[in-house]
Write a protein that holds these residues in place. Structure first.
Motif, PDB file in Angstrom:
ATOM      1  N   PRO A   1       0.817  -1.222   0.000  1.00 56.63           N
ATOM      2  CA  PRO A   1       0.000   0.000   0.000  1.00 56.63           C
ATOM      3  C   PRO A   1       0.851   1.272   0.000  1.00 56.63           C
ATOM      4  O   PRO A   1       1.867   1.333   0.701  1.00 56.63           O
ATOM      5  CB  PRO A   1      -0.799  -0.086   1.302  1.00 56.63           C
ATOM      6  CG  PRO A   1      -0.574  -1.439   1.869  1.00 56.63           C
ATOM      7  CD  PRO A   1       0.662  -1.996   1.243  1.00 56.63           C
ATOM      8  N   ALA A   2       0.418   2.249  -0.775  1.00 56.19           N
ATOM      9  CA  ALA A   2       1.049   3.572  -0.726  1.00 56.19           C
ATOM     10  C   ALA A   2       0.355   4.404   0.345  1.00 56.19           C
ATOM     11  O   ALA A   2       0.903   5.380   0.841  1.00 56.19           O
ATOM     12  CB  ALA A   2       0.946   4.265  -2.074  1.00 56.19           C
ATOM     13  N   GLU A   3      -0.862   4.021   0.690  1.00 56.12           N
ATOM     14  CA  GLU A   3      -1.543   4.650   1.820  1.00 56.12           C
ATOM     15  C   GLU A   3      -1.172   3.826   3.049  1.00 56.12           C
ATOM     16  O   GLU A   3      -0.676   2.697   2.930  1.00 56.12           O
ATOM     17  CB  GLU A   3      -3.059   4.670   1.606  1.00 56.12           C
ATOM     18  CG  GLU A   3      -3.662   3.328   1.233  1.00 56.12           C
ATOM     19  CD  GLU A   3      -5.102   3.428   0.713  1.00 56.12           C
ATOM     20  OE1 GLU A   3      -5.902   4.136   1.316  1.00 56.12           O
ATOM     21  OE2 GLU A   3      -5.406   2.774  -0.301  1.00 56.12           O
ATOM     22  N   GLU A   4      -1.411   4.374   4.240  1.00 50.44           N
ATOM     23  CA  GLU A   4      -1.118   3.570   5.432  1.00 50.44           C
ATOM     24  C   GLU A   4      -2.029   2.345   5.409  1.00 50.44           C
ATOM     25  O   GLU A   4      -3.127   2.395   4.843  1.00 50.44           O
ATOM     26  CB  GLU A   4      -1.298   4.387   6.705  1.00 50.44           C
ATOM     27  CG  GLU A   4      -2.718   4.875   6.902  1.00 50.44           C
ATOM     28  CD  GLU A   4      -2.874   5.715   8.168  1.00 50.44           C
ATOM     29  OE1 GLU A   4      -2.035   5.599   9.064  1.00 50.44           O
ATOM     30  OE2 GLU A   4      -3.856   6.461   8.238  1.00 50.44           O
ATOM     31  N   ALA A   5      -1.550   1.242   6.022  1.00 52.35           N
ATOM     32  CA  ALA A   5      -2.315  -0.007   5.939  1.00 52.35           C
ATOM     33  C   ALA A   5      -3.727   0.171   6.498  1.00 52.35           C
ATOM     34  O   ALA A   5      -4.672  -0.472   6.028  1.00 52.35           O
ATOM     35  CB  ALA A   5      -1.587  -1.112   6.672  1.00 52.35           C
ATOM     36  N   ALA A   6      -3.881   1.066   7.468  1.00 51.98           N
ATOM     37  CA  ALA A   6      -5.209   1.277   8.054  1.00 51.98           C
ATOM     38  C   ALA A   6      -6.134   2.011   7.079  1.00 51.98           C
ATOM     39  O   ALA A   6      -7.344   2.058   7.290  1.00 51.98           O
ATOM     40  CB  ALA A   6      -5.094   2.070   9.349  1.00 51.98           C
ATOM     41  N   ALA A   7      -5.538   2.562   6.022  1.00 47.70           N
ATOM     42  CA  ALA A   7      -6.304   3.238   4.964  1.00 47.70           C
ATOM     43  C   ALA A   7      -7.402   4.147   5.517  1.00 47.70           C
ATOM     44  O   ALA A   7      -8.554   4.099   5.087  1.00 47.70           O
ATOM     45  CB  ALA A   7      -6.881   2.203   3.992  1.00 47.70           C
ATOM     46  N   GLY A   8      -7.017   4.953   6.496  1.00 42.53           N
ATOM     47  CA  GLY A   8      -7.954   5.957   7.003  1.00 42.53           C
ATOM     48  C   GLY A   8      -8.904   5.450   8.067  1.00 42.53           C
ATOM     49  O   GLY A   8      -9.776   6.191   8.517  1.00 42.53           O
ATOM     50  N   GLY A   9      -8.744   4.188   8.460  1.00 49.91           N
ATOM     51  CA  GLY A   9      -9.608   3.658   9.519  1.00 49.91           C
ATOM     52  C   GLY A   9     -10.554   2.596   9.006  1.00 49.91           C
ATOM     53  O   GLY A   9     -10.752   2.447   7.795  1.00 49.91           O
TER      54      GLY A   9
END
Ligand SMILES: Cc1cc2nc3c(=O)[nH]c(=O)nc-3n(C[C@H](O)[C@H](O)[C@H](O)COP(=O)(O)O)c2cc1C
Lengths: 261, 131
Positions: A193-201
């Motif tokens: 992932p380029a976003e954090e693994a939590a993907a915003g919650g």
């Protein structure tokens, strides 16, 4: 990763790091998880082809583009094309008899080889095999089960993943020599992932009481608050989105990849 | 001036827009509100200018461009028109090409124009700019 944490951490990832390849061993683990999914008749419903984006001609990637999938196709380094093999009923009787031999399907529950040969196959399974609608209905559920395992295995390996509409199936069929009996189901995109693994919650979901019932469909299942708390500790239930920084995270990643903001 | 001379209503009578006149259009207000720039649009000067130039290139107002992407079904409900959206994609590509933008630079500029449509509910996705 513990099972509960993997199930709780899974979410659809749409921003991948195009620069970071996925190790082949991780693909094997994902396929093995899919191969372990529960399945009726012990049949092979799901087929999948893994392809690396870097090995695909630009025209093939372009053919796969559709309004919901275009950007992720550029970002995900790995594509897994999932199919349903409509030939799955073939060999069903032999596989069931193998389960009888292995004491999986046992006389205690009514099973025998004679039942499979003389009754189950001709009266139940063959009519299903001869009915395309029934074959498809059963089969898509089974492929879904395999894919669900694959998604969780990807998360367990620290990867991001998302299912996408599988278009341009004809082109893919020619290119990868796909047999006529395979029907395209979903395209699974995979990568770090380029976003954090939590993907915003964690994504908003309705409470258990909206979907699950006890004793009767008009009696919603009531949660035990202590169990709910233990599931939070085990990370099946995680902090809900959107995190306060999520909007900015998406903006910044979009800018990095030149996507609309 | 536009190199797109096919079709349609309004093109002949189209008058060039400016950054001042374009913000009066409903679709532009909707876009700016959705991006969160409704109150302070100065941060959007560059993007607004780009949409002005895009409209002047294709010779449609912003509201007309959005309308072209929508069709009304028999029961009165509105749906995204695949034909309209494909034409919009062509418009966007010709516009960006006409400005000499290619490769990642082109992708980025195309996506800036797409943002206007996206915030007006017209689902579309462009390529990502990667090396
Ligand atoms: C069968 C299936 C098909 C999907 N197809 C798409 C798709 O074509 N494009 C996309 O962006 N997301 C697709 N998704 C992802 C869903 O939109 C996603 O599940 C939704 O955002 C809910 O969030 P979660 O998966 O993060 O829990 C699909 C998911 C599933 C299970």
């Amino acid at each position: 990763m513990e099972f509960k944490e993997a199930a709780g951490t899974r979410r659809s990832i749409r921003f991948f790091r195009p620069w970071q390849p996925v190790e082949r061993e991780k693909i094997q683990k994902i396929f093995e998880a899919a191969n372990r999914s529960s399945r009726s008749m012990n049949a092979d419903y799901a087929k999948a082809i893994v392809v690396r984006r870097s090995e695909l001609p630009a025209e093939t990637i372009d053919a796969l583009r559709n309004p919901t999938t275009t950007a992720s196709l550029d970002l995900a380094p790995v594509y897994i094309f999932w199919y349903l093999d409509m030939d799955y009923p073939n060999g069903g009787a032999d596989r069931l008899k193998e389960l009888v031999e292995n004491h999986v399907l046992t006389p205690s529950h009514g099973w025998s080889k004679a039942y499979v040969d003389e009754f189950l196959w001709p009266q139940v399974l063959k009519p299903i095999a001869d009915n395309q609608m029934a074959t498809m209905f059963m089969g898509t559920i089974e492929v879904g089960q395999a894919i669900a395992n694959a998604l969780l295995a990807a998360v367990d390996e620290g990867l991001g993943t998302c299912l996408h509409a599988f278009t341009a199936a004809d082109k893919v069929k020619d290119m990868f020599h796909v047999p006529d009996s395979w029907i395209p189901i979903w395209l699974q995109l995979l990568g770090y992932p380029a976003e954090e693994a939590a993907a915003g919650g964690q994504r908003p979901r309705r409470p258990l009481s909206a979907n699950f019932f006890e004793g009767s469909a008009d009696k919603p299942f009531e949660e035990d608050a202590e169990v709910t708390e233990s599931l939070k500790r085990d990370k099946l239930i995680q902090d809900p989105g959107p995190f306060p920084h999520r909007e900015m995270e998406v903006k910044m990643i979009s800018r990095m990849f030149g996507l609309p903001e | 001036m536009s190199q797109i001379d096919e079709d349609v209503d309004g093109q002949d009578s189209f008058e060039d827009l400016s950054s001042e006149s374009i913000v009066k259009f409903e679709s532009v207000a909707k876009w700016l509100n959705s991006v969160g720039a409704g109150k302070d649009i100065s941060a959007m000067d560059e993007q607004i200018k780009l949409i002005v130039e895009f409209c002047n290139f294709v010779r449609f107002t912003p509201d007309e461009l959005i309308l072209k992407c929508i069709r009304t079904l028999k029961d009165g409900t509105r749906a995204i028109s695949t034909k309209g959206r494909n034409q919009t994609e062509e418009f966007i590509k010709s516009f960006v090409t006409s400005r000499g933008k290619t490769g990642n630079e082109g992708i980025i500029e195309e996506n800036k124009v797409r943002g206007f449509f996206v915030h007006n509910g017209i689902f579309m996705q462009g390529r990502a700019a990667i090396l």
